[in-house]
Design a protein around this motif. Structure first.
Motif, short mmCIF file in Angstrom:
data_model
loop_
_atom_site.label_atom_id
_atom_site.label_comp_id
_atom_site.label_asym_id
_atom_site.label_seq_id
_atom_site.Cartn_x
_atom_site.Cartn_y
_atom_site.Cartn_z
N ARG A 140 62.49 94.85 64.73
CA ARG A 140 61.03 94.76 64.70
C ARG A 140 60.41 95.98 64.03
O ARG A 140 59.43 95.86 63.30
N ARG A 141 60.98 97.15 64.22
CA ARG A 141 60.40 98.35 63.63
C ARG A 141 60.76 98.49 62.16
O ARG A 141 59.91 98.86 61.34
N HIS A 142 61.99 98.24 61.81
CA HIS A 142 62.44 98.53 60.45
C HIS A 142 62.54 97.31 59.54
O HIS A 142 62.75 97.46 58.34
N GLY A 143 62.40 96.09 60.11
CA GLY A 143 62.66 94.89 59.34
C GLY A 143 64.15 94.59 59.32
O GLY A 143 64.98 95.45 59.64
N PHE A 144 64.50 93.36 58.94
CA PHE A 144 65.89 92.94 59.02
C PHE A 144 66.79 93.79 58.12
O PHE A 144 67.74 94.44 58.59
N LEU A 145 66.50 93.83 56.84
CA LEU A 145 67.34 94.59 55.91
C LEU A 145 67.21 96.09 56.16
O LEU A 145 68.19 96.84 56.05
N GLY A 146 65.99 96.52 56.50
CA GLY A 146 65.79 97.94 56.75
C GLY A 146 66.59 98.43 57.95
O GLY A 146 67.15 99.53 57.92
N TYR A 147 66.67 97.60 58.99
CA TYR A 147 67.43 98.00 60.17
C TYR A 147 68.93 98.01 59.89
O TYR A 147 69.65 98.90 60.35
N LEU A 148 69.40 97.00 59.14
CA LEU A 148 70.83 97.00 58.79
C LEU A 148 71.19 98.23 57.98
O LEU A 148 72.24 98.86 58.21
N LYS A 149 70.32 98.59 57.04
CA LYS A 149 70.57 99.80 56.25
C LYS A 149 70.52 101.02 57.15
O LYS A 149 71.32 101.95 57.01
N HIS A 150 69.56 101.03 58.07
CA HIS A 150 69.38 102.14 59.00
C HIS A 150 70.63 102.35 59.86
O HIS A 150 71.02 103.48 60.15
N GLN A 151 71.28 101.26 60.25
CA GLN A 151 72.44 101.34 61.14
C GLN A 151 73.77 101.45 60.40
O GLN A 151 74.70 102.07 60.92
N VAL A 153 74.39 102.22 56.87
CA VAL A 153 74.56 103.05 55.67
C VAL A 153 74.34 104.51 56.04
O VAL A 153 73.20 104.93 56.23
N PRO A 154 75.39 105.30 56.16
CA PRO A 154 75.23 106.72 56.49
C PRO A 154 74.54 107.46 55.35
O PRO A 154 74.95 107.33 54.18
N LEU A 164 83.94 101.62 52.73
CA LEU A 164 84.80 101.92 53.88
C LEU A 164 83.99 102.07 55.16
O LEU A 164 84.35 101.53 56.21
N LEU A 165 82.86 102.79 55.07
CA LEU A 165 82.10 103.13 56.27
C LEU A 165 81.27 101.97 56.81
O LEU A 165 81.10 101.85 58.02
N THR A 166 80.74 101.12 55.92
CA THR A 166 79.85 100.06 56.38
C THR A 166 80.55 99.09 57.34
O THR A 166 79.99 98.77 58.40
#
Length: 259
Positions: A140-151, A153-154, A164-166
């Protein structure tokens, strides 16, 4: 150990099967009853404490305010942040008190069963409550793609490393977090209660069934059972705190503007 078992009978040490309690009536088991009882205890405790609030609190009101302050400030505020923590205080306080009461059941005479030693209960709290809430507020705060990137993508890592990391981050954040959250409290309650059973039943067996000097060893077994009870009480409180702390931490990390 087997020498301790031999007297008039044989000592059968407790195991995982002792946690599978038979139904009390109509398929209702003791853990089910304890879950309902814990909700009643918590509700009555806070309702009674808040029914006659005073500027100078009574001991009962002070105890309730201390529990609330601990959940509000020491867990929710510190882990989620002063800007976002207030809507989540009821959740964190409920998780902490609910797990605490159900853990403490393990050392209360006549009850003597920690409900969280059944894996289904902590899994339900983790997967059905904590997991959807902390991911839900993140989406809800970051949006769907924004949250996935937030979680996933280091920040600052070279792009080839993302391959490797994702997957590792996805496995950790979306699969393992809710499982390990539940396993922590389950394993501690299961192992602690099993240890108490071993020392208590071994002491009883040695006292009643063993012969000669082995009867005296029962005193040592009972002494260990008493010592482990105090240690178990500390662990019960600690595990309730850790569960609520990690739940708040997951929510805070989901809401954070920076990874």
């Amino acid at each position: 150990m087997r020498a301790l078992w031999l007297a008039q009978g044989e000592f059968n040490p407790p195991g995982a099967g002792d946690f599978n309690l038979p139904p009390i009536f109509a398929g209702v088991t003791k853990p089910m009853v304890l879950i309902v009882l814990s909700v009643i205890i918590i509700a009555v405790f806070f309702l009674m404490a808040s029914s006659r609030l005073k500027i100078v609190p009574s001991r009962f009101q002070f105890a309730a305010e201390s529990v609330y302050d601990f959940g509000r400030n020491n867990i929710a505020r510190e882990q989620i942040g002063s800007k976002d923590f207030m809507p989540f205080v009821p959740l964190i306080l409920a998780l902490f008190t609910f797990i605490l009461v159900n853990n403490i059941f393990g050392i209360i005479p006549l009850i003597q069963f920690p409900t969280m030693s059944h894996i289904g209960f902590p899994l339900a709290l983790s997967i059905l409550i904590v997991y959807p809430i902390y991911h839900g507020v993140g989406f809800r705060r970051h949006g769907f793609l924004g949250y996935l990137k937030h979680q996933l993508v280091p920040p600052g890592a070279p792009k080839p490393i993302y391959l490797l990391l994702t997957p590792i981050e996805f496995f950790s954040k979306f699969i393992m977090n809710p499982i390990t959250l539940a396993i922590r409290v389950f394993a501690a309650m299961f192992a602690g209660h099993l240890i108490l059973l071993v020392f208590t039943l071994a002491g009883e067996y040695l006292l009643l069934e063993a012969g000669g000097i082995l009867k005296g060893v029962s005193v040592i077994s009972f002494a260990f059972a008493i010592a482990m009870t105090f240690l178990e009480a500390l662990i019960q409180v600690l595990q309730a705190y850790i569960f609520a702390l990690l739940a708040a931490n997951y929510i805070g990390s989901a809401l954070a503007t920076e990874h």
